[in-house]
Design a protein around this motif. Structure first.
Motif, PDB file in Angstrom:
ATOM      1  N   GLU A 132      41.714  38.339  40.893  1.00  0.00           N
ATOM      2  CA  GLU A 132      42.236  39.891  41.978  1.00  0.00           C
ATOM      3  C   GLU A 132      41.444  40.537  41.619  1.00  0.00           C
ATOM      4  O   GLU A 132      41.768  41.836  42.521  1.00  0.00           O
ATOM      5  CB  GLU A 132      44.035  39.339  42.246  1.00  0.00           C
ATOM      6  CG  GLU A 132      44.620  38.388  42.253  1.00  0.00           C
ATOM      7  CD  GLU A 132      46.268  37.956  41.642  1.00  0.00           C
ATOM      8  OE1 GLU A 132      46.578  39.336  41.474  1.00  0.00           O
ATOM      9  OE2 GLU A 132      46.634  37.403  42.114  1.00  0.00           O
ATOM     10  N   ARG A 143      37.659  40.327  39.690  1.00  0.00           N
ATOM     11  CA  ARG A 143      36.863  39.070  41.036  1.00  0.00           C
ATOM     12  C   ARG A 143      36.166  38.051  40.243  1.00  0.00           C
ATOM     13  O   ARG A 143      35.395  37.833  40.694  1.00  0.00           O
ATOM     14  CB  ARG A 143      35.912  40.071  42.044  1.00  0.00           C
ATOM     15  CG  ARG A 143      37.102  41.063  42.715  1.00  0.00           C
ATOM     16  CD  ARG A 143      37.610  40.278  43.616  1.00  0.00           C
ATOM     17  NE  ARG A 143      38.185  41.127  44.938  1.00  0.00           N
ATOM     18  CZ  ARG A 143      39.571  40.625  45.211  1.00  0.00           C
ATOM     19  NH1 ARG A 143      39.768  40.111  44.626  1.00  0.00           N
ATOM     20  NH2 ARG A 143      39.762  42.095  45.782  1.00  0.00           N
ATOM     21  N   ASN A 176      47.344  37.100  36.686  1.00  0.00           N
ATOM     22  CA  ASN A 176      46.974  36.901  37.707  1.00  0.00           C
ATOM     23  C   ASN A 176      47.969  35.474  38.422  1.00  0.00           C
ATOM     24  O   ASN A 176      48.475  35.159  37.398  1.00  0.00           O
ATOM     25  CB  ASN A 176      45.568  35.621  38.089  1.00  0.00           C
ATOM     26  CG  ASN A 176      44.968  37.296  38.050  1.00  0.00           C
ATOM     27  OD1 ASN A 176      44.329  37.666  39.356  1.00  0.00           O
ATOM     28  ND2 ASN A 176      44.202  37.405  36.901  1.00  0.00           N
TER      29      ASN A 176
END
Length: 171
Positions: A120, A123, A152
């Motif tokens: 998140e 990336r 995450n």
């Protein structure tokens, strides 16, 4: 031999204290082969992954409070010396008994699952590998990105999640 300590989520001063606690917990065991201890601080807890030269001390994952880090590492090593490995050839080493997690039935056919995810924060793509039991549900679990250590939330098998028996790897 060697001891590799990987630490994330803390400053330099705290790192020295944590590394000393880990070295004291491993003690003279370091002379019997290579050890790797990966530590991620989440709040007041540590997520610990420990791998040593003994078969029963490979890829142990558990959590520990900040004030008991060294003790919990020592207990995990000691408790797993007496543990018997599970019979599935694709399984990771057994977990520390103090976690209170039962082993899966011996007759169950375990499958390694490799789920692809994207962090998140940074990336970057990474893969989460875990053992899945037949018919088991998936649960939302906190997984640290192997690139930036951002936490995450990803779905993994309930059995693997309950024992923190999974790993996230760079692709």
């Amino acid at each position: 031999m060697s001891l590799k300590i990987l630490v994330a989520g803390i400053d330099k001063e705290e790192r020295d204290r944590v590394e000393t606690a880990v070295k004291n917990a491993i003690g003279q065991r370091e002379t019997f082969g290579p050890w790797t201890v990966s530590l991620v601080k989440i709040g007041r807890q540590w997520s610990v992954t420990l791998s040593g030269p003994e078969e029963n001390c490979k890829n142990l994952s558990f959590s520990a409070s900040d004030d008991r880090l060294g003790d919990v590492i020592s207990e995990a090593i000691r408790d797993n010396k007496a543990a018997k490995p599970r019979t599935s050839p694709t399984t990771a080493a057994p977990r520390a008994p103090q976690l209170g997690i039962a082993s899966p039935p011996v007759e169950a056919q375990a499958n390694d699952v490799r789920d692809h995810h994207s962090c998140e924060a940074c990336r970057n793509a990474f893969v989460v590998t875990f053992e899945s039991q037949p018919g088991e549900a998936k649960v939302l679990t906190a997984v640290a990105c192997p690139y930036c250590w951002h936490i995450n939330r990803v779905e993994i098998g309930a059995w693997a999640a309950s024992g923190h028996d999974f790993r996230a790897e760079k692709i």
